[in-house]
Write a protein that holds these residues in place. Structure first.
Motif, PDB file in Angstrom:
ATOM      1  N   ASP A  86     -11.384   7.282   5.323  1.00  0.00           N
ATOM      2  CA  ASP A  86     -10.902   6.681   4.075  1.00  0.00           C
ATOM      3  C   ASP A  86     -10.540   5.216   4.302  1.00  0.00           C
ATOM      4  OD1 ASP A  86     -11.172   9.035   2.696  1.00  0.00           O
ATOM      5  OD2 ASP A  86      -9.007   9.446   2.536  1.00  0.00           O
ATOM      6  N   TYR A  87     -10.774   4.404   3.291  1.00  0.00           N
ATOM      7  CA  TYR A  87     -10.380   2.994   3.345  1.00  0.00           C
ATOM      8  C   TYR A  87      -9.940   2.561   1.957  1.00  0.00           C
ATOM      9  CZ  TYR A  87     -15.087   2.231   1.496  1.00  0.00           C
ATOM     10  OH  TYR A  87     -16.223   2.276   0.738  1.00  0.00           O
ATOM     11  N   MET A  88      -9.175   1.520   1.897  1.00  0.00           N
ATOM     12  CA  MET A  88      -8.657   1.019   0.632  1.00  0.00           C
ATOM     13  C   MET A  88      -8.440  -0.481   0.723  1.00  0.00           C
ATOM     14  SD  MET A  88      -5.797   2.577   2.537  1.00  0.00           S
ATOM     15  CE  MET A  88      -6.822   3.925   2.545  1.00  0.00           C
ATOM     16  N   PHE A  89      -8.630  -1.161  -0.400  1.00  0.00           N
ATOM     17  CA  PHE A  89      -8.369  -2.593  -0.513  1.00  0.00           C
ATOM     18  C   PHE A  89      -7.129  -2.784  -1.373  1.00  0.00           C
ATOM     19  CE2 PHE A  89     -12.921  -2.427   0.276  1.00  0.00           C
ATOM     20  CZ  PHE A  89     -13.108  -3.474   1.176  1.00  0.00           C
ATOM     21  N   VAL A 136       0.846  -1.194   0.000  1.00  0.00           N
ATOM     22  CA  VAL A 136       0.000   0.000   0.000  1.00  0.00           C
ATOM     23  C   VAL A 136       0.880   1.243   0.000  1.00  0.00           C
ATOM     24  CG1 VAL A 136      -0.252   0.053   2.513  1.00  0.00           C
ATOM     25  CG2 VAL A 136      -2.030   1.075   1.088  1.00  0.00           C
ATOM     26  N   ASP A 137       0.465   2.240  -0.788  1.00  0.00           N
ATOM     27  CA  ASP A 137       1.153   3.525  -0.848  1.00  0.00           C
ATOM     28  C   ASP A 137       0.085   4.579  -1.136  1.00  0.00           C
ATOM     29  OD1 ASP A 137       2.994   5.548  -0.968  1.00  0.00           O
ATOM     30  OD2 ASP A 137       3.846   4.949  -2.894  1.00  0.00           O
ATOM     31  N   GLU A 188      -8.207  -4.910   8.258  1.00  0.00           N
ATOM     32  CA  GLU A 188      -9.079  -6.083   8.161  1.00  0.00           C
ATOM     33  C   GLU A 188      -8.466  -6.951   7.087  1.00  0.00           C
ATOM     34  OE1 GLU A 188     -13.494  -6.498   6.865  1.00  0.00           O
ATOM     35  OE2 GLU A 188     -13.411  -5.991   8.996  1.00  0.00           O
ATOM     36  N   TYR A 189      -7.896  -8.034   7.525  1.00  0.00           N
ATOM     37  CA  TYR A 189      -7.091  -8.867   6.648  1.00  0.00           C
ATOM     38  C   TYR A 189      -7.958 -10.010   6.148  1.00  0.00           C
ATOM     39  CZ  TYR A 189      -2.613 -10.955   5.296  1.00  0.00           C
ATOM     40  OH  TYR A 189      -1.554 -11.459   4.616  1.00  0.00           O
ATOM     41  N   VAL A 203      -6.361  -7.230   1.535  1.00  0.00           N
ATOM     42  CA  VAL A 203      -6.274  -6.565   2.827  1.00  0.00           C
ATOM     43  C   VAL A 203      -6.985  -5.213   2.710  1.00  0.00           C
ATOM     44  CG1 VAL A 203      -3.994  -5.570   2.325  1.00  0.00           C
ATOM     45  CG2 VAL A 203      -4.717  -5.832   4.686  1.00  0.00           C
ATOM     46  N   GLN A 204      -7.732  -4.858   3.758  1.00  0.00           N
ATOM     47  CA  GLN A 204      -8.393  -3.549   3.806  1.00  0.00           C
ATOM     48  C   GLN A 204      -7.757  -2.739   4.924  1.00  0.00           C
ATOM     49  OE1 GLN A 204     -12.676  -3.437   4.404  1.00  0.00           O
ATOM     50  NE2 GLN A 204     -12.510  -1.427   5.326  1.00  0.00           N
ATOM     51  N   PHE A 205      -7.342  -1.532   4.582  1.00  0.00           N
ATOM     52  CA  PHE A 205      -6.849  -0.578   5.562  1.00  0.00           C
ATOM     53  C   PHE A 205      -7.907   0.513   5.684  1.00  0.00           C
ATOM     54  CE2 PHE A 205      -3.057  -2.346   3.583  1.00  0.00           C
ATOM     55  CZ  PHE A 205      -2.269  -2.658   4.671  1.00  0.00           C
ATOM     56  N   LYS A 206      -8.136   1.000   6.905  1.00  0.00           N
ATOM     57  CA  LYS A 206      -9.110   2.068   7.104  1.00  0.00           C
ATOM     58  C   LYS A 206      -8.586   3.033   8.157  1.00  0.00           C
ATOM     59  CE  LYS A 206     -13.951   3.021   7.927  1.00  0.00           C
ATOM     60  NZ  LYS A 206     -15.281   2.467   8.154  1.00  0.00           N
ATOM     61  N   PHE A 207      -8.601   4.341   7.801  1.00  0.00           N
ATOM     62  CA  PHE A 207      -8.272   5.396   8.757  1.00  0.00           C
ATOM     63  C   PHE A 207      -9.556   5.645   9.542  1.00  0.00           C
ATOM     64  CE2 PHE A 207      -6.462  10.017   9.109  1.00  0.00           C
ATOM     65  CZ  PHE A 207      -6.511   9.936  10.480  1.00  0.00           C
TER      66      PHE A 207
END
Length: 186
Positions: free
Chosen positions: A63-66, A54-55, A109-110, A151-155
């Motif tokens: 914000d969230y991203m997969f 992720v970058d 959230e993996y 993988v999902q990252f969320k601020f």
């Protein structure tokens, strides 16, 4: 013949007799056989298809991203488990975070895909993962290719003032560690 000569001849005869008797006791049949062996070690080789998972820039609360990546067992040995070791460094742009850790506000959230279904492996913040290895795979056979992960990252938006994190950055490092299966009688 003089007595000295007779004694000398007797001793020579005795020495010759003893050498023939002694030499005869060392005569025997013999044979040899040779056996060899070899040991060749297997290899444990965990592959990953990306070096950067992720970058993201200009992130804001909510914000969230997969992101997708793949692991594989490229070695000749079966893997007992694969652990994720997570670490990060926060660069505090304004030096006003105080005791708060930006990693407390990034949720991971993996997910990984198994036969078309997504199963959650874990759901934790980056701070909960830091220096706390977690198992993401087990019993991976040698030569297993393309184990797909999402993988999902969320601020996290906590509904409070999060201005102290403006301009901050977080450098994430994930280290996947494969462990061999236990030794066995062979």
């Amino acid at each position: 013949m003089s007595i000295k000569k007779k004694l000398g001849m007797g001793m020579a005869t005795a020495a010759l007799g003893l050498s023939l008797i002694g030499g005869g006791t060392y005569a025997y049949f013999s044979d040899t056989a040779e056996a060899t062996g070899s040991f060749t070690n297997g290899t444990l080789d965990l592959g990953i298809n990306k070096t950067t998972i992720v970058d993201i820039s200009n992130l804001k609360p909510g914000d969230y991203m997969f992101r997708d990546f793949q692991l594989s067992n490229d070695g000749s040995l079966d893997m007992k488990q694969v652990l994720l070791n997570s670490s990060y460094e926060v660069i505090d742009a304004n030096k006003d975070n105080g005791t708060e850790d930006f990693g407390d506000h990034i949720m991971v959230e993996y997910l990984y895909k198994v036969e078309g279904k997504e199963n959650v492996v874990f759901r934790k913040t980056l701070s909960e993962l830091k220096n706390n290895p977690i198992e993401v795979l087990k019993n991976v056979p040698a030569g297993k290719k393309q184990i797909k992960f999402t993988v999902q990252f969320k601020f996290l938006d906590n509904g409070e003032d999060q201005n102290k994190f403006q301009g901050d950055s977080l450098k994430l490092k994930w280290n996947f560690e494969a462990k061999q299966k236990d030794g066995e009688a062979r």
